[in-house]
Design a protein around this motif. Structure first.
Motif, PDB file in Angstrom:
ATOM      1  N   SER A 286     -12.836   6.708  -8.158  1.00  0.00           N
ATOM      2  CA  SER A 286     -12.018   5.980  -7.199  1.00  0.00           C
ATOM      3  C   SER A 286     -10.521   6.101  -7.474  1.00  0.00           C
ATOM      4  CB  SER A 286     -12.412   4.503  -7.183  1.00  0.00           C
ATOM      5  OG  SER A 286     -12.250   3.936  -8.476  1.00  0.00           O
TER       6      SER A 286
ATOM      7  N   ARG B   6      -4.859   9.823  -8.401  1.00  0.00           N
ATOM      8  CA  ARG B   6      -3.821   8.821  -8.089  1.00  0.00           C
ATOM      9  C   ARG B   6      -3.301   8.140  -9.357  1.00  0.00           C
ATOM     10  NH1 ARG B   6      -5.141   4.394  -5.335  1.00  0.00           N
ATOM     11  NH2 ARG B   6      -7.334   4.386  -6.023  1.00  0.00           N
TER      12      ARG B   6
ATOM     13  N   PRO C  49       0.842  -1.217   0.000  1.00  0.00           N
ATOM     14  CA  PRO C  49       0.000   0.000   0.000  1.00  0.00           C
ATOM     15  C   PRO C  49       0.866   1.253   0.000  1.00  0.00           C
ATOM     16  CG  PRO C  49      -0.891  -1.601   1.530  1.00  0.00           C
ATOM     17  CD  PRO C  49       0.428  -2.161   1.063  1.00  0.00           C
ATOM     18  N   GLY C  50       0.456   2.225  -0.787  1.00  0.00           N
ATOM     19  CA  GLY C  50       1.219   3.449  -0.940  1.00  0.00           C
ATOM     20  C   GLY C  50       2.229   3.399  -2.062  1.00  0.00           C
TER      21      GLY C  50
ATOM     22  N   VAL D  21      -2.230  -5.401  -4.254  1.00  0.00           N
ATOM     23  CA  VAL D  21      -1.760  -4.404  -3.292  1.00  0.00           C
ATOM     24  C   VAL D  21      -2.025  -4.939  -1.889  1.00  0.00           C
ATOM     25  CG1 VAL D  21      -1.852  -2.014  -2.541  1.00  0.00           C
ATOM     26  CG2 VAL D  21      -2.364  -2.600  -4.933  1.00  0.00           C
ATOM     27  N   SER D  22      -0.971  -5.258  -1.187  1.00  0.00           N
ATOM     28  CA  SER D  22      -1.127  -5.781   0.165  1.00  0.00           C
ATOM     29  C   SER D  22       0.172  -5.612   0.925  1.00  0.00           C
ATOM     30  CB  SER D  22      -1.538  -7.257   0.132  1.00  0.00           C
ATOM     31  OG  SER D  22      -0.465  -8.068  -0.292  1.00  0.00           O
ATOM     32  N   SER D  23       0.048  -5.676   2.239  1.00  0.00           N
ATOM     33  CA  SER D  23       1.242  -5.581   3.072  1.00  0.00           C
ATOM     34  C   SER D  23       1.699  -6.963   3.517  1.00  0.00           C
ATOM     35  CB  SER D  23       0.961  -4.674   4.270  1.00  0.00           C
ATOM     36  OG  SER D  23      -0.172  -5.133   4.974  1.00  0.00           O
TER      37      SER D  23
ATOM     38  N   ASN E  47       0.156   5.831  -5.093  1.00  0.00           N
ATOM     39  CA  ASN E  47      -0.582   5.715  -3.837  1.00  0.00           C
ATOM     40  C   ASN E  47      -1.594   4.575  -3.893  1.00  0.00           C
ATOM     41  OD1 ASN E  47      -1.434   6.315  -1.224  1.00  0.00           O
ATOM     42  ND2 ASN E  47      -2.856   7.914  -1.893  1.00  0.00           N
TER      43      ASN E  47
ATOM     44  N   LYS F 187      -3.829   1.361  -3.182  1.00  0.00           N
ATOM     45  CA  LYS F 187      -4.565   0.908  -2.012  1.00  0.00           C
ATOM     46  C   LYS F 187      -4.949  -0.554  -2.184  1.00  0.00           C
ATOM     47  CE  LYS F 187      -6.631   5.508  -1.619  1.00  0.00           C
ATOM     48  NZ  LYS F 187      -7.902   6.280  -1.542  1.00  0.00           N
ATOM     49  N   PRO F 188      -5.198  -1.262  -1.092  1.00  0.00           N
ATOM     50  CA  PRO F 188      -5.613  -2.667  -1.223  1.00  0.00           C
ATOM     51  C   PRO F 188      -6.831  -2.837  -2.120  1.00  0.00           C
ATOM     52  CG  PRO F 188      -4.975  -2.227   1.037  1.00  0.00           C
ATOM     53  CD  PRO F 188      -4.956  -0.899   0.322  1.00  0.00           C
ATOM     54  N   GLU F 189      -7.726  -1.862  -2.122  1.00  0.00           N
ATOM     55  CA  GLU F 189      -8.920  -1.978  -2.957  1.00  0.00           C
ATOM     56  C   GLU F 189      -8.627  -1.800  -4.442  1.00  0.00           C
ATOM     57  OE1 GLU F 189      -8.499  -0.027  -0.253  1.00  0.00           O
ATOM     58  OE2 GLU F 189      -9.480   1.946  -0.534  1.00  0.00           O
ATOM     59  N   ASP F 190      -7.391  -1.458  -4.786  1.00  0.00           N
ATOM     60  CA  ASP F 190      -6.993  -1.415  -6.187  1.00  0.00           C
ATOM     61  C   ASP F 190      -6.593  -2.787  -6.707  1.00  0.00           C
ATOM     62  OD1 ASP F 190      -5.357   1.690  -5.461  1.00  0.00           O
ATOM     63  OD2 ASP F 190      -7.281   1.424  -6.501  1.00  0.00           O
TER      64      ASP F 190
END
Length: 117
Positions: A60, A64, A14-15, A115-117, A82, A84-87
């Motif tokens: 959405s 970005r 993320p980011g 997209v995840s940590s 930037n 996000k997980p929802e991407d």
């Protein structure tokens, strides 16, 4: 019509940022618009961004993501910042065109963005 090939999908935190690319092969001169859609797991395919007469973005991703296209070369790219997980989704390149009086829409095979940590 044209055939589309995407590249650039990957896993990112993320980011982070990614740049997707798409190249069209075939009757490039028939292309009127190029763009990107995505499909998240369990969801319908949704519009992300496109360039025809104007440049449009989904709410959405506005601010970005940046789409760039070169219709003469049949290429388009999507700079995604930037993230996000929802991407997280499979991203598809799209081309709208006209052959004679017959409109068409071509799709690429998709490239996965996670997209995840």
């Amino acid at each position: 019509q044209v055939q589309l090939v995407e590249s650039g999908g990957a896993w990112v935190r993320p980011g982070g940022s990614l740049r997707l690319s798409c190249v069209a092969n075939g009757s490039i001169a028939t292309i009127n618009a190029l763009g990107w859609y995505r499909r998240a797991p369990g969801k319908e395919r949704e519009y992300v961004a496109a360039v025809g007469g104007t440049t449009l973005y989904a709410d959405s991703v506005r601010g970005r993501f940046t789409i760039s296209t070169d219709r003469a070369k049949g290429t388009t790219s999507l700079q995604m910042n930037n993230l996000k997980p929802e991407d997280t989704a499979t991203y598809y390149c799209m081309a709208d065109g006209l052959v004679g009086l017959e409109p068409y829409r071509s799709w690429g095979q998709g490239t996965q963005v996670t997209v995840s940590s």
